[in-house]
Structure formats: C-alpha cells, structure tokens
Design a protein around this motif. Structure first.
Motif, PDB file in Angstrom:
ATOM      1  N   UNK A   1     -15.543 -17.379  -4.677  1.00 14.83           N
ATOM      2  CA  UNK A   1     -15.321 -16.152  -3.911  1.00 14.83           C
ATOM      3  C   UNK A   1     -14.743 -15.055  -4.803  1.00 14.83           C
TER       4      UNK A   1
ATOM      5  N   UNK B   1     -18.716  -7.634  -7.357  1.00 11.42           N
ATOM      6  CA  UNK B   1     -18.904  -6.430  -6.552  1.00 11.42           C
ATOM      7  C   UNK B   1     -18.220  -5.233  -7.180  1.00 11.42           C
ATOM      8  N   UNK B   2     -17.016  -5.458  -7.680  1.00 15.52           N
ATOM      9  CA  UNK B   2     -16.309  -4.363  -8.340  1.00 15.52           C
ATOM     10  C   UNK B   2     -17.095  -3.882  -9.557  1.00 15.52           C
TER      11      UNK B   2
ATOM     12  N   UNK C   1      -8.013  -9.279   9.806  1.00 18.09           N
ATOM     13  CA  UNK C   1      -9.465  -9.235   9.730  1.00 18.09           C
ATOM     14  C   UNK C   1     -10.012 -10.569   9.232  1.00 18.09           C
TER      15      UNK C   1
ATOM     16  N   UNK D   1      -8.764  -7.089   0.241  1.00 26.16           N
ATOM     17  CA  UNK D   1      -9.321  -7.046   1.593  1.00 26.16           C
ATOM     18  C   UNK D   1     -10.776  -6.613   1.610  1.00 26.16           C
ATOM     19  N   UNK D   2     -11.410  -6.692   0.449  1.00 27.96           N
ATOM     20  CA  UNK D   2     -12.860  -6.563   0.475  1.00 27.96           C
ATOM     21  C   UNK D   2     -13.398  -7.831   1.120  1.00 27.96           C
ATOM     22  N   UNK D   3     -14.549  -7.684   1.768  1.00 25.14           N
ATOM     23  CA  UNK D   3     -15.094  -8.801   2.535  1.00 25.14           C
ATOM     24  C   UNK D   3     -16.083  -9.588   1.692  1.00 25.14           C
ATOM     25  N   UNK D   4     -15.874 -10.885   1.677  1.00 26.84           N
ATOM     26  CA  UNK D   4     -16.787 -11.730   0.909  1.00 26.84           C
ATOM     27  C   UNK D   4     -17.565 -12.684   1.810  1.00 26.84           C
ATOM     28  N   UNK D   5     -17.317 -12.623   3.103  1.00 24.16           N
ATOM     29  CA  UNK D   5     -18.013 -13.535   4.019  1.00 24.16           C
ATOM     30  C   UNK D   5     -18.015 -12.908   5.401  1.00 24.16           C
ATOM     31  N   UNK D   6     -19.201 -12.784   5.957  1.00 29.22           N
ATOM     32  CA  UNK D   6     -19.326 -12.253   7.313  1.00 29.22           C
ATOM     33  C   UNK D   6     -18.647 -13.221   8.271  1.00 29.22           C
TER      34      UNK D   6
ATOM     35  N   UNK E   1      -5.236  -4.526  -6.796  1.00 29.85           N
ATOM     36  CA  UNK E   1      -6.126  -3.943  -7.785  1.00 29.85           C
ATOM     37  C   UNK E   1      -5.671  -2.551  -8.193  1.00 29.85           C
TER      38      UNK E   1
ATOM     39  N   UNK F   1      -5.029   4.023  -3.090  1.00 27.22           N
ATOM     40  CA  UNK F   1      -5.726   3.168  -4.033  1.00 27.22           C
ATOM     41  C   UNK F   1      -6.552   2.056  -3.422  1.00 27.22           C
ATOM     42  N   UNK F   2      -6.932   1.166  -4.280  1.00 25.93           N
ATOM     43  CA  UNK F   2      -7.929   0.163  -3.936  1.00 25.93           C
ATOM     44  C   UNK F   2      -7.302  -1.039  -3.240  1.00 25.93           C
ATOM     45  N   UNK F   3      -8.059  -1.597  -2.306  1.00 23.89           N
ATOM     46  CA  UNK F   3      -7.610  -2.783  -1.579  1.00 23.89           C
ATOM     47  C   UNK F   3      -8.560  -3.939  -1.848  1.00 23.89           C
TER      48      UNK F   3
ATOM     49  N   UNK G   1       0.858  -1.183   0.000  1.00 20.29           N
ATOM     50  CA  UNK G   1       0.000   0.000   0.000  1.00 20.29           C
ATOM     51  C   UNK G   1       0.889   1.226   0.000  1.00 20.29           C
TER      52      UNK G   1
END
Lengths: 404, 404
Positions: free
Chosen positions: B317, B324-325, B264, B250-255, B229, B245-247, B160
């Motif tokens: 996943x 989502x993107x 996380x 680390x976008x969440x795909x499952x609670x 990304x 920029x974009x992460x 990052x």
DNA sequence: TTATTTTTTTTGAAACTCAAATTAAATAAT
DNA sequence: ATTATTTAATTTGAGTTTCAAAAAAAATAA
C-alpha cells in the motif's frame, strides 16, 4: 527557425514589472493606469513609464475614456488594452481524427477556425508535419493571410512531453517515441512553434481567458480517450523534475487492479477511460454490445444494470483519484474538461460529493469543481493562449532600454 | 511579541540578491566571493558590495585564506562563512511523550540538546505553552543563556497547520482544534516563534543542511504514529490553497477500504500507521498479542505468517501511495524519515522496487529514494533550520540602504 | 470663472547592478 | 632581489529601475 524560449530558472520566477503590467492588462481586458498600479502594487509613475514603452512597442493601446468605473469628477481615467493587431497567432489541437486550427489576434479573438481530417491512429513524424503545415496553410488562406504573418504556433497533443524543449516522449498522434518534434517541425515551418500537452493548454486557456479572480493554484483534469492532468501553481504550469508533468491517468486506485494500456495494473485510466469502460461492458455481457460510450450510456439510462454498475464504479474510482489530488495538492479549483464529460458519469453531483467526502476536512473551503465540455475548437483556443503567452513574453523582453 | 513574518506573494518569489548571496554561502559552508559570483551569476562587483553589507551587519565573516580550491598563484581567495555567533536559535519537536529542544548557533551547530517528558496524549493549550516555556528555559539554563538571547524559536508538531499564520487546525499534541497557537504562545514568550508541520521541518533541514546539490523538487514522507508529507518545489515548501499542505496519510489507496482514525475509509494511514498495523494483527489473531510494532516485527522475523502478511500489505500500500505521488509530482527525490522506518517494512528494496514499477515510465531517471531513521534530536534540528531561515530572511531584509 | 477632484506625467533622487579599470596579493621567472 | 604574471577583490562610472513628491491635465461642482 523555431526559436527556443527556454528561460533561465531565476528569470522564470522573477517576473519583470513590464510583464506584470502586461498581464494585469490582459487579465482585466481593459484597465486604467491607476488601477494597474493598484492591482500590481507598482507605483503610478512606473506604470506610466512602462505603459508608454509598451504602447511605443505596439503591444497595447489606449481606448477612449474608460466607461466602467468612472469617478464623479476629476480627470477621467484612460483605459488600456492589448492591441489585437500586434500579432497573429495560431493554435492547433491534434486529436484522433482531426487537426483543429484556430487563428486569433493578439487578444485571442478568433479570426479563422478550420479543421482537416486525420487518417487516425499514430502517424509518421513526417506525415504529421505535412498535415500540420497543410492545416496551417489552409487556415491562413481562409483568413487571407500569409504563413509568415503568423507570429507563433502552439500545438496541443495528447501524451507525455517536455514543453520547454518541444520534446515528445510519447504521444497518441506519433508512431515514434522520444522525438525532438520541435526541431522536426522546424524543418517544415520557419515560425516559432510551441508544443505542449493538451491538459496544460486547457490550464493556459483558463489562466489567460478564464474568469478566475485570483485562482493561482488549480488543477485541470481532461477526460477524452485517456485521462490527463495539468497543474497550476502560483499562476504557472507545474512541470515536475523531468518536465513532463503529471500523469493523473496512471495514478493507482486499486492494488493489483485492472490492466491498463500502459501495461501496469490499477491505473485510474483502466477504470474510467473509454476503452476500459467498453472493454468491461462487453466482456461482462459476453457479446460486443457497445461500440461506443454513447451506446453504453444509453443502456444505463434504459436501466441496464451491467452498464449502470460499470459507469458507477468508474465514477467512484474517479472520485477517489480526484480526492487524492486534493489531499496532496490542496488546489483552489478543479476544472474538468473534455467531450466525454458530456455523458455526465464522471462529473455528476454524486462523484463530486464522493470526492469531497474523501478529502480530509479542515476549516476552509473545499475546492470548487467546474466542468467544461469543450469541443475541439476550445482546445485549439487553449493552444493559441499558450502561443500568445510565449510570444508576449518574448516581445516584452525586447522592450528594454527605451529612452523616455 | 512573536513577529509575523508573512511576506507578500511577489516578495516571496522574488529572492533578493542579498538573500541569494547569503544562501549560497550557507549552502557552501565556506566560499570565496569569486565563487559566489559564479554560483549565483551575480557580478563580482555586486558580490563585493553585498558581502560588505552582510559583514557590516554581522551576519557573515571572513575566514583565513581559503585552503580548498587554491589556484596555483595569484591573489588568494578569501572564504566567507555564516557567523555562528550572529544569532542563537532554538528548535523544538513535540512528540507524543516528550519535548525535544535543540539550541544552535546561526550556523546550525548544536549548543544544547535537552528533553523533557510530556504526560502524553492531547494537552490543553495553556498546559502545552507552559511545557514549551519550561523546555526552553531549562535548555537555556543548561547552556548558560538568557531566554532573551534566543533570536527565534521554531516548533514542529504533528498535525495540520498553517505555518504562515502559526495557526493549528489540528494537532495530536493539542486537545482543541482551530487555534491560533502563535498568538497563544506570544502571551508566554516574547521572542519570535514559528510553528510548522513536522514533515515540513524535515524538508527544511534537508534544504539547509542536506548534501543535495540542486534538489529543488523533492518530497519528504514521514512515518511515525501517522504518515505525513512535505513537498518542496523550487526550493520552497509548497503549501496548498489553504496553507496546510499535503495530507499524504489520507490519500485513498482502496475503495471502501480499512477504517481510518479520521473517520474515512481506505486512507493510506489506515494500512501503514502503527495503530492500524497493531489493530489488524491483534484482530486477526484474536488475542492481544502485540503491544507495539517491535513485537509485531519480531513475530514476522520469527516466521509468523499473519504478521508477515500484515506488514507485506502495508508495504504494498505504501508503495502504491508513493507511486501516486511520483506520478502526480515527478519529484527528483523522495526522503523517507521517521523512527518507524527502522523496522524496514516500509523502506525495503521490495517496496522501493514496487513503487518504481508503478510509476509510468518515460526516458529519464526515476526519483532517488533516501531513508533517514531520524531520532527526536534530528527533528528538533529541522525546527532549528526553520527558525534559522526565517530569522535570516528577516535580518537580511533589514540590511538595506547601507552606504558603501 | 474659480475651486475641487482625480488621473496622469514629469522630475529628481535612491537603490541596484554591472563592465571596465584599478588595486591587492600571491607565485614564477629572470 | 626584482620584475612579470596571475588571480581575487575592489573601485569607479554609467545604465536601469523604481518611487515619492511635485506638477500638469482634464474633468465636474460651486
């Protein structure tokens, strides 16, 4: 005829100095020439020239010596402001059961606020057009105006649409898909009409009337019947490749999750939309206990474990969706808007905290989260903001080639 | 000293005609003045003036009469091209076990390709600087060049970072966080250095060297050790509010999902990253069966149900994350890049199909998905592209106030 | 009153850009 | 061969836009 205001791509990015000066005046409300020069980094000489043009065109006016930041001595600064009388603007919000109309002056000051009922559900385009004309004419009458005095009308509606073309892919207000609703309306109205997604209009309102200092990048999330989103990048509404913008409500938060209105599974909306909440609450309890969110919310307050669990999960899913937006977009601010927020289960500290926890940490502030429990009138004001911006851009482009 | 190339905001958006002409030439490779005028919508008169300046500055040159689109008769068009000799550029990719360096001319043509090993793991900043200098000097030597002949060096690394400030928040190559690595390197090197996230460099390479016609909006997803990304909006790399920029990883795909490196839960990377796959495969099977992805992949090919299930879930996943993107960004194209893609479980038709299925449908094409199984050399070329662009912008800005 | 300070305007020049006219360099027609 | 035609590139002159510097305007301080 509704005038198409589609700009060429490069023009869109290249903001003229005139536009910059005008925007600086609107943003400040009242501002002296010297400060415009400072804010826009345009030379005082040029600011004088441009403001002279804008005054000649009647778009702005001087106000008596600026009281605000008066220096001890020296020539007093003369503040400039948008000339409210320059244009009369109308904004409309189409919601499920009503059309709310707000007529404002060019500064955005309210002249008339008016609402007519809608039968509800999806209407025939012609029927909707007639309702819109009725809403406009009644509003004009209420303000003692002729329809032709309205310089522009912006209409906000829920759904997926391409604002540049006034083309509606789908809307909860219309019973047909893929309709060039702008051309349609042009047969009923001869003033410029602008159509946009309601979430984008909230964003426009924030851009034009918000307190935001330099909030060039922010995201608006609306929660009403469904979930909508508007994205602002560099002070401009972002509209993806197909012009129809972001579909936050249909981002996926669960693999093979709950069934959504749209036919897919695991959409955020299928967890936080009001219909989804009622569905789950009533299915799990077995009987039709809750007819609306207020009832469900009251049950939760009364300690109903089912209701609590349903709303809590909605909150967690919502936090997860927001976190994804932040991880992808890194906005400076998130604006939550919509009447449903009044119930608080989506905008609680707990949700915000959970969202922050799910965002990858780097040095630097996490986005501020703001909540607006807007009523219909404020949505209509957002629409008016859109029309004001479009009409401003049009008029400013006309102010060219003036002799000094 | 490494020159800072931070532009003011409005300058960044307002591309000068000179830059437009230059970009048109680079995009076309070879193009006659009249075609530049057509493409850029700048008048032929101005194109003549601008190209004269650029030729005088040595940035472009004429090539013998254009063979390509010759008209039947009339004065033959004279094509222009970037002058390769104008500058020598270096691009570097820092990966886990090596530094790959590519020296190119101003057109991006390869002059030297060179690789040195790295001890692996996270290095001390000084140690890494020394390795970088070594890599550069050895590459120069190999090409018979002096270090000072290099006009610019771009370095791509995972992590990052804020490219505008050459500031690294975190990188898998460095054992310290939040370091002004640009200033650090400036103590070792006296040529302009540009640092950026490796996914963004893939995007730059696509912008500069890609076949893309008018792909102004696209998204690059890299899959190596982690998931990265890069987002391109209006032909520009999008860097959020904090510049980093974009992460996507680390976008969440499952609670409350699988535990990620970042601490996380439910991050996409925790399902599709190579370490995550090996972790799951080895935990479920109980013994350390798989030491690398190749082994896991082979097991799946051999019909191992565990392996198959692990990789399939990763694919699903990944599809969900991509969807989502797309739902948020609506890009024209998605570019999947990275060596891991060679295994195919993330770029299979099945994954692409599932992604498309999860995107809300409107009239209009869904984004094209392209796959590049890039090796280190191509990453370095992406870095070179970045340096070329930065140096071009610098030099073009210098070409001002020339007498005709 | 005069000096000082600050804002605004005027002035003149530089930079850009383009339409129109001109020149350049080829092929087609005679 | 010579002339006409066609297309590309350049030159010319004018219109805009912008700004630095100078001048003017409008206040307070001395």
């Amino acid at each position: 005829m509704a005038k198409s205001v589609k700009l060429s791509h490069s023009d869109e990015l290249r903001e003229s100095s005139r536009q910059q000066v005008f925007d600086a005046i609107r943003e400040a409300g009242q501002i002296a020439r010297i400060d415009i020069a400072q804010v826009t980094r345009i030379s005082p000489a040029t600011v004088t020239a441009i403001t002279a043009d804008l005054i000649a065109a009647g778009l702005i006016e001087e106000v008596s010596p600026d009281i605000s930041r008066g220096a001890k001595r020296g020539r007093p600064r003369v503040a400039l402001k948008i000339r409210g009388d320059a244009h009369t603007i109308a904004g409309m919000k189409l919601s499920h059961h009503a059309i709310t109309t707000l007529i404002t002056d060019f500064e955005g000051a309210e002249l008339v606020c008016h609402e007519i009922p809608l039968p509800g559900g999806q209407l025939d385009p012609d029927a909707l057009c007639e309702k819109i004309v009725t809403a406009l004419d009644e509003s004009c009458a209420q303000g003692g105006l002729e329809r032709q005095q309205i310089s522009g009308l912006a209409i906000g509606m829920a759904g997926v649409m391409d604002a540049d073309r006034n083309f509606v892919y789908w809307s909860s207000s219309l019973n047909v898909r893929n309709i060039d609703f702008g051309s349609y309306l042009a047969r009923y109205l001869s003033i410029p009409v602008f159509i946009d997604n309601d979430a984008n209009l909230v964003a426009k309102a924030e851009l034009l009337f918000g307190e935001g200092d330099k909030r060039s990048n922010f995201v608006v999330v609306t929660v009403e019947h469904g979930v909508g989103m508007g994205i602002v990048i560099d002070n401009q509404i972002y509209r993806g490749a197909r012009g129809c913008g972001a579909e936050f409500g249909h981002t996926k938060v669960q693999l093979e999750g709950a069934l959504c209105q749209c036919g897919q599974r695991g959409c955020l909306e299928a967890y936080v939309g009001d219909y989804a909440l009622l569905r789950e609450a009533n299915v799990t309890s077995g009987v039709e206990r809750h007819k609306d969110l207020a009832s469900l919310y009251a049950a939760r307050e009364a300690g109903d474990i089912m209701a609590q669990s349903t709303l809590d999960r909605a909150g967690r899913m919502f936090a997860m969706g927001l976190a994804n937006v932040v991880n992808i977009f890194d906005p400076q601010m998130i604006l939550l808007a919509g009447a449903q927020l009044a119930f608080g289960y989506l905008s609680s500290d707990k949700v915000v905290h959970e969202m922050r926890r799910s965002v990858l940490q780097v040095d630097g502030p996490l986005p501020e989260v703001r909540v607006h429990g807007w009523g219909n009138k404020m949505w209509a004001k957002g629409a008016a903001a859109h029309a004001i911006e479009e009409i401003s851009a049009l008029r400013i482009r006309e102010v060219s080639g003036h002799a000094v």
